[in-house]
Design a protein around this motif. Structure first.
Motif, PDB file in Angstrom:
ATOM      1  N   HIS A 276       3.647  18.788   7.000  1.00  0.00           N
ATOM      2  CA  HIS A 276       3.292  17.979   8.174  1.00  0.00           C
ATOM      3  C   HIS A 276       3.996  16.631   8.190  1.00  0.00           C
ATOM      4  O   HIS A 276       3.595  15.714   8.908  1.00  0.00           O
ATOM      5  CB  HIS A 276       1.777  17.791   8.223  1.00  0.00           C
ATOM      6  N   GLY A 277       5.051  16.512   7.399  1.00  0.00           N
ATOM      7  CA  GLY A 277       5.852  15.306   7.425  1.00  0.00           C
ATOM      8  C   GLY A 277       5.178  14.092   6.827  1.00  0.00           C
ATOM      9  O   GLY A 277       5.484  12.959   7.196  1.00  0.00           O
ATOM     10  N   LEU A 278       4.272  14.320   5.896  1.00  0.00           N
ATOM     11  CA  LEU A 278       3.520  13.232   5.274  1.00  0.00           C
ATOM     12  C   LEU A 278       3.968  13.029   3.840  1.00  0.00           C
ATOM     13  O   LEU A 278       4.257  13.991   3.117  1.00  0.00           O
ATOM     14  CB  LEU A 278       2.020  13.551   5.292  1.00  0.00           C
ATOM     15  N   ALA A 279       3.999  11.782   3.426  1.00  0.00           N
ATOM     16  CA  ALA A 279       4.328  11.489   2.033  1.00  0.00           C
ATOM     17  C   ALA A 279       3.226  12.028   1.126  1.00  0.00           C
ATOM     18  O   ALA A 279       2.060  12.100   1.521  1.00  0.00           O
ATOM     19  CB  ALA A 279       4.461   9.974   1.847  1.00  0.00           C
ATOM     20  N   PRO A 280       3.553  12.417  -0.105  1.00  0.00           N
ATOM     21  CA  PRO A 280       2.548  13.001  -1.006  1.00  0.00           C
ATOM     22  C   PRO A 280       1.336  12.106  -1.225  1.00  0.00           C
ATOM     23  O   PRO A 280       0.223  12.605  -1.393  1.00  0.00           O
ATOM     24  CB  PRO A 280       3.328  13.206  -2.308  1.00  0.00           C
ATOM     25  N   ASP A 281       1.551  10.781  -1.228  1.00  0.00           N
ATOM     26  CA  ASP A 281       0.448   9.852  -1.483  1.00  0.00           C
ATOM     27  C   ASP A 281       0.004   9.132  -0.215  1.00  0.00           C
ATOM     28  O   ASP A 281      -0.607   8.059  -0.278  1.00  0.00           O
ATOM     29  CB  ASP A 281       0.853   8.832  -2.539  1.00  0.00           C
ATOM     30  N   ALA A 282       0.288   9.704   0.950  1.00  0.00           N
ATOM     31  CA  ALA A 282      -0.068   9.049   2.213  1.00  0.00           C
ATOM     32  C   ALA A 282      -1.579   8.860   2.306  1.00  0.00           C
ATOM     33  O   ALA A 282      -2.361   9.717   1.901  1.00  0.00           O
ATOM     34  CB  ALA A 282       0.437   9.877   3.399  1.00  0.00           C
ATOM     35  N   GLY A 283      -1.981   7.733   2.841  1.00  0.00           N
ATOM     36  CA  GLY A 283      -3.392   7.412   3.015  1.00  0.00           C
ATOM     37  C   GLY A 283      -3.504   5.993   3.524  1.00  0.00           C
ATOM     38  O   GLY A 283      -2.507   5.347   3.862  1.00  0.00           O
ATOM     39  N   LEU A 284      -4.718   5.513   3.573  1.00  0.00           N
ATOM     40  CA  LEU A 284      -4.966   4.169   4.104  1.00  0.00           C
ATOM     41  C   LEU A 284      -5.337   3.256   2.949  1.00  0.00           C
ATOM     42  O   LEU A 284      -6.339   3.484   2.263  1.00  0.00           O
ATOM     43  CB  LEU A 284      -6.096   4.219   5.136  1.00  0.00           C
ATOM     44  N   ASP A 285      -4.540   2.227   2.735  1.00  0.00           N
ATOM     45  CA  ASP A 285      -4.784   1.276   1.658  1.00  0.00           C
ATOM     46  C   ASP A 285      -5.770   0.223   2.157  1.00  0.00           C
ATOM     47  O   ASP A 285      -5.384  -0.759   2.797  1.00  0.00           O
ATOM     48  CB  ASP A 285      -3.461   0.632   1.234  1.00  0.00           C
ATOM     49  N   LEU A 286      -7.045   0.429   1.889  1.00  0.00           N
ATOM     50  CA  LEU A 286      -8.085  -0.466   2.394  1.00  0.00           C
ATOM     51  C   LEU A 286      -7.927  -1.872   1.840  1.00  0.00           C
ATOM     52  O   LEU A 286      -8.100  -2.860   2.562  1.00  0.00           O
ATOM     53  CB  LEU A 286      -9.463   0.093   2.042  1.00  0.00           C
ATOM     54  N   GLU A 287      -7.620  -1.968   0.565  1.00  0.00           N
ATOM     55  CA  GLU A 287      -7.444  -3.284  -0.056  1.00  0.00           C
ATOM     56  C   GLU A 287      -6.307  -4.046   0.611  1.00  0.00           C
ATOM     57  O   GLU A 287      -6.428  -5.251   0.887  1.00  0.00           O
ATOM     58  CB  GLU A 287      -7.178  -3.114  -1.550  1.00  0.00           C
ATOM     59  N   ARG A 288      -5.221  -3.379   0.901  1.00  0.00           N
ATOM     60  CA  ARG A 288      -4.074  -4.042   1.530  1.00  0.00           C
ATOM     61  C   ARG A 288      -4.384  -4.463   2.954  1.00  0.00           C
ATOM     62  O   ARG A 288      -3.959  -5.531   3.410  1.00  0.00           O
ATOM     63  CB  ARG A 288      -2.863  -3.103   1.507  1.00  0.00           C
ATOM     64  N   LEU A 289      -5.149  -3.643   3.671  1.00  0.00           N
ATOM     65  CA  LEU A 289      -5.545  -4.004   5.032  1.00  0.00           C
ATOM     66  C   LEU A 289      -6.433  -5.244   5.034  1.00  0.00           C
ATOM     67  O   LEU A 289      -6.308  -6.110   5.901  1.00  0.00           O
ATOM     68  CB  LEU A 289      -6.289  -2.842   5.694  1.00  0.00           C
ATOM     69  N   ALA A 290      -7.345  -5.309   4.067  1.00  0.00           N
ATOM     70  CA  ALA A 290      -8.283  -6.423   4.013  1.00  0.00           C
ATOM     71  C   ALA A 290      -7.668  -7.674   3.401  1.00  0.00           C
ATOM     72  O   ALA A 290      -8.064  -8.793   3.740  1.00  0.00           O
ATOM     73  CB  ALA A 290      -9.522  -6.016   3.220  1.00  0.00           C
ATOM     74  N   ARG A 291      -6.710  -7.499   2.488  1.00  0.00           N
ATOM     75  CA  ARG A 291      -6.076  -8.632   1.808  1.00  0.00           C
ATOM     76  C   ARG A 291      -4.562  -8.500   1.966  1.00  0.00           C
ATOM     77  O   ARG A 291      -3.848  -8.282   0.991  1.00  0.00           O
ATOM     78  CB  ARG A 291      -6.449  -8.643   0.327  1.00  0.00           C
ATOM     79  N   PRO A 292      -4.047  -8.626   3.188  1.00  0.00           N
ATOM     80  CA  PRO A 292      -2.625  -8.334   3.418  1.00  0.00           C
ATOM     81  C   PRO A 292      -1.675  -9.333   2.779  1.00  0.00           C
ATOM     82  O   PRO A 292      -0.484  -9.044   2.640  1.00  0.00           O
ATOM     83  CB  PRO A 292      -2.504  -8.375   4.944  1.00  0.00           C
ATOM     84  N   PHE A 293      -2.179 -10.507   2.383  1.00  0.00           N
ATOM     85  CA  PHE A 293      -1.298 -11.529   1.810  1.00  0.00           C
ATOM     86  C   PHE A 293      -1.441 -11.632   0.299  1.00  0.00           C
ATOM     87  O   PHE A 293      -0.945 -12.576  -0.311  1.00  0.00           O
ATOM     88  CB  PHE A 293      -1.594 -12.893   2.435  1.00  0.00           C
ATOM     89  N   GLY A 294      -2.151 -10.667  -0.295  1.00  0.00           N
ATOM     90  CA  GLY A 294      -2.414 -10.738  -1.727  1.00  0.00           C
ATOM     91  C   GLY A 294      -1.151 -10.865  -2.552  1.00  0.00           C
ATOM     92  O   GLY A 294      -0.252 -10.031  -2.464  1.00  0.00           O
ATOM     93  N   GLY A 295      -1.055 -11.936  -3.331  1.00  0.00           N
ATOM     94  CA  GLY A 295       0.099 -12.154  -4.201  1.00  0.00           C
ATOM     95  C   GLY A 295       1.320 -12.718  -3.507  1.00  0.00           C
ATOM     96  O   GLY A 295       2.349 -12.969  -4.160  1.00  0.00           O
ATOM     97  N   GLU A 296       1.240 -12.947  -2.197  1.00  0.00           N
ATOM     98  CA  GLU A 296       2.403 -13.443  -1.459  1.00  0.00           C
ATOM     99  C   GLU A 296       2.340 -14.968  -1.336  1.00  0.00           C
ATOM    100  O   GLU A 296       1.276 -15.540  -1.113  1.00  0.00           O
ATOM    101  CB  GLU A 296       2.439 -12.804  -0.064  1.00  0.00           C
ATOM    102  N   ARG A 297       3.498 -15.610  -1.477  1.00  0.00           N
ATOM    103  CA  ARG A 297       3.582 -17.054  -1.330  1.00  0.00           C
ATOM    104  C   ARG A 297       4.441 -17.377  -0.114  1.00  0.00           C
ATOM    105  O   ARG A 297       5.447 -16.717   0.140  1.00  0.00           O
ATOM    106  CB  ARG A 297       4.206 -17.693  -2.581  1.00  0.00           C
ATOM    107  N   PHE A 298       4.036 -18.419   0.624  1.00  0.00           N
ATOM    108  CA  PHE A 298       4.761 -18.829   1.828  1.00  0.00           C
ATOM    109  C   PHE A 298       5.282 -20.246   1.623  1.00  0.00           C
ATOM    110  O   PHE A 298       4.530 -21.147   1.210  1.00  0.00           O
ATOM    111  CB  PHE A 298       3.838 -18.762   3.049  1.00  0.00           C
ATOM    112  N   THR A 299       6.548 -20.440   1.922  1.00  0.00           N
ATOM    113  CA  THR A 299       7.192 -21.725   1.651  1.00  0.00           C
ATOM    114  C   THR A 299       6.889 -22.780   2.699  1.00  0.00           C
ATOM    115  O   THR A 299       7.175 -23.956   2.490  1.00  0.00           O
ATOM    116  CB  THR A 299       8.715 -21.544   1.578  1.00  0.00           C
TER     117      THR A 299
END
Length: 636
Positions: free
Chosen positions: A371-394
């Motif tokens: 069905h054209g899906l990646a083997p580990d396809a799914g919804l990353d709940l943590e990433r949706l809720a914390r989209p900036f985790g570990g990212e720094r902005f200048t």
């Protein structure tokens, strides 16, 4: 034949303290059960400190920009649907059906998939209350009392003497239901430090501890830089109060984009939170009011089996429950994704095969590839809720650009709907499975550490951000306010500090360089969590002092670790109060928010049409217990 010294049976005198949704639900079920009850009808004192029939949060004098976050077609306070007769206990309209009768064209146009203002829901609740009272069974009496209950003293022969703020003589009743709703809490240490700092500096303002409708936001002058703590549902209420409430107007341009026309009376708003992401929008509703999610793996049987295996040690939420939740979310996400690309028939076949893999195990790589899906396809709940985790902005501009892009994508996903849109369909699962989660967590179902850290510390805030959001229009409005410079989202990991050298508050993000901003006002948009230790009401202080109420405390049988939850300790349904010795308090029950953390997600404020929801069953369990005949030694 009885004598004056013999016990005399009579209908119980019942006090329902708190006449918002939970109190009304008990009254509605009492009226139905009293109709079938062979004996004297109850005398019910419907008590509320603000407004009998809707309570403080839903009172009918608040502003129209405070909106519900559940569509009108999915909200009812009646335990049965209309049957052609008058509205009454057991038969009445949903909010959408009630609004359709309205002579007000604006209200009538809200429709089953629209969101009613909270003040409108307050009027609906008042209608429900009046319709129940107007059609009481013979012998039942309801007496409305607008007053605050300050003490509740047990009587030697049973029953309670209630001290009311509007009278000198106590009100003597046989049974009591505490349905007191949202508390006003004492500030914690960090909030107290901010409040004390503002109190000693005339130019500063600090507001906290309540809903936007009850905060004195008029104290904030136009043009004042104001920091807002938290970006949940309360944030949007404050946002609207400081913009539309100041004369600003939202309009759509010819392309349909939301634009804001300022009045010039707005403050400058600097918002932030731990995640840095405003609470996500609800998907446009595409579901029937009686829609029921059919679980694939996260079933009540699966949870009970896990509890049986865990035994007295309790469940580990991260290890035993969250994997099932993730599979349930991913199943809906992937099935919806396949449907959007390949149609209903292919999606149905995929769903059946994928469900078998989830239930029984085995490889799924071929199925995904087909069905054209990646083997580990799914919804990353943590990433949706914390989209900036570990990212720094200048620079703040870099964060702003990233945030606006994410918000625009969230708006697009919400417009796709909660059936056709893969993301919002999957996130709606988090709402649908609440009752199953309760089976796992209520009454100490988790280990102490897992309840405190995994569930309350991690899952609950993430779940709220992803699944409890406002209508998409609210996120569009926030986007418009950011674009015109009325609102600045400071970033993730925001700090709110005092600068005594400059007599100002400072707002800054750990992850955004040069984000430091001085503000003259701080508004805490977070709705206080119920906590018996911090509740400021005279009634709960009295109940604690008498030992009639105590908090639910978890003790780990393996490690000996103790967790004081702050929730009122009660039995399972019908939720009898447990005193400081762990004994039932005869004739006393607590329902809803006072018991939060003993049970989970007790802030639910309605049932759903055509469904025997937990909200309804909770009220019915108490109503049944309240009507059990019992002897009384003296007339009241």
């Amino acid at each position: 034949m009885s004598s004056a010294d013999d016990p005399v049976s009579h209908g119980p005198r019942i006090a329902i303290i708190g006449m918002g949704p939970r109190g009304i639900s008990v009254l509605e079920r009492l009226a139905l059960r009293a109709d079938d009850h062979h004996g004297s009808g109850p005398e019910v004192f419907a008590i509320d400190a603000v407004q009998v029939g809707c309570g403080r949060i839903w009172r009918t004098d608040q502003q129209p920009w405070f909106t519900m976050n559940t569509v009108a077609g999915q909200v009812t306070m009646y335990s049965g649907e209309p049957d052609g007769g008058p509205d009454r206990a057991g038969a009445g309209p949903s909010v959408a059906q009630w609004l359709a009768r309205s002579p007000d064209p604006e209200q009538a146009s809200i429709g089953p998939d629209g969101y009613a203002p909270r003040v409108v829901y307050g009027h609906y609740l008042r209608h429900v209350y009046r319709s129940v009272v107007d059609h009481l069974p013979d012998g039942m009496v309801v007496r409305p009392v607008t007053a605050r209950v300050t003490t509740m003293a047990p009587l030697p022969d049973g029953g309670f003497a209630l001290t009311l703020s509007d009278r000198s003589e106590p009100l003597v009743v046989d049974r009591v239901v505490l349905a007191t709703g949202h508390p006003v809490s004492r500030p914690g240490a960090s909030e107290l430090a901010l409040a004390d700092f503002a109190a000693t500096r005339p130019g500063l303002t600090y507001l906290s501890g309540d809903s936007a409708a009850d905060l004195p936001l008029d104290l904030i002058a136009p043009g004042t830089p104001v920091g807002v703590i938290g970006m949940g549902l309360g944030f949007y209420d404050i946002l609207l109060s400081l913009t539309v409430g100041r004369g600003g107007v939202f309009r759509r341009d010819v392309a349909g984009a939301m634009r804001y026309v300022a009045s010039g009376r707005e403050p400058l708003i600097f918002a932030g939170s731990r995640s840095g992401m405003p609470i996500l929008a609800r998907g446009a509703n595409q579901k029937r009011p009686d829609h029921v999610h059919q679980p694939v793996v996260f079933t009540t049987d699966a949870v009970r089996e896990a509890k049986a295996r865990a035994g007295a040690a309790g469940l580990d939420f991260t290890g035993q429950i969250m994997p099932l939740i993730q599979k349930e979310v991913d199943h809906v996400y992937l099935t919806t994704l396949v449907r959007s690309r390949q149609g209903d028939a292919v999606a149905a076949r995929f769903a059946d095969r994928h469900a078998r893999v989830l239930r029984h195990g085995g490889p799924k790589a071929a199925l995904m590839a087909e069905h054209g899906l990646a083997p580990d396809a799914g919804l990353d709940l943590e990433r949706l809720a914390r989209p900036f985790g570990g990212e720094r902005f200048t620079h703040p501009a870099a964060f702003r650009a990233t945030l606006l892009d994410l918000m625009a994508k969230d708006i697009d996903e919400a417009r796709r709907g909660n059936v056709d849109g893969p993301v919002k369909a999957a996130l709606d699962v988090l709402r649908d499975i609440r009752n199953t989660i309760r089976v796992a967590v209520d009454f100490g179902g988790l280990t102490v550490r897992s309840h405190r850290d995994d569930f309350l510390g991690w899952y609950v805030p993430m779940n709220a951000l992803l699944s409890a959001g406002p209508p998409v229009e609210r996120v569009e409005q926030l986007l418009a306010l950011i674009e015109v410079g009325v609102v600045t989202v400071v970033g993730p990991q925001v700090r709110y500090e005092c600068d005594p050298a400059r007599d100002t508050f400072v707002v800054s993000s750990v992850d955004v360089t040069d984000s430091r901003t001085e503000v003259a006002a701080l508004v805490d948009a977070r709705i206080p969590q119920p906590d018996l230790r911090r509740d400021t009401s005279q009634l709960y202080e009295d109940l604690v002092a008498r030992g009639l109420v105590t908090q639910f405390v978890e003790r780990d049988p393996v490690t000996g670790e103790v967790f004081e939850t702050g929730g009122v300790d009660v039995t399972p349904a019908p939720f009898a109060l447990l005193d400081r010795h762990g004994e039932e308090v005869p004739g006393a029950h607590a329902l809803g928010l006072p018991t939060e953390h003993t049970r989970w997600f007790t802030q639910v404020g309605s049932s759903r049409p055509g469904m025997r929801t937990l909200f309804l069953r909770d009220a019915d369990a108490i109503a049944e217990r309240l009507l059990i005949p019992f002897p009384v030694l003296a007339p009241r």
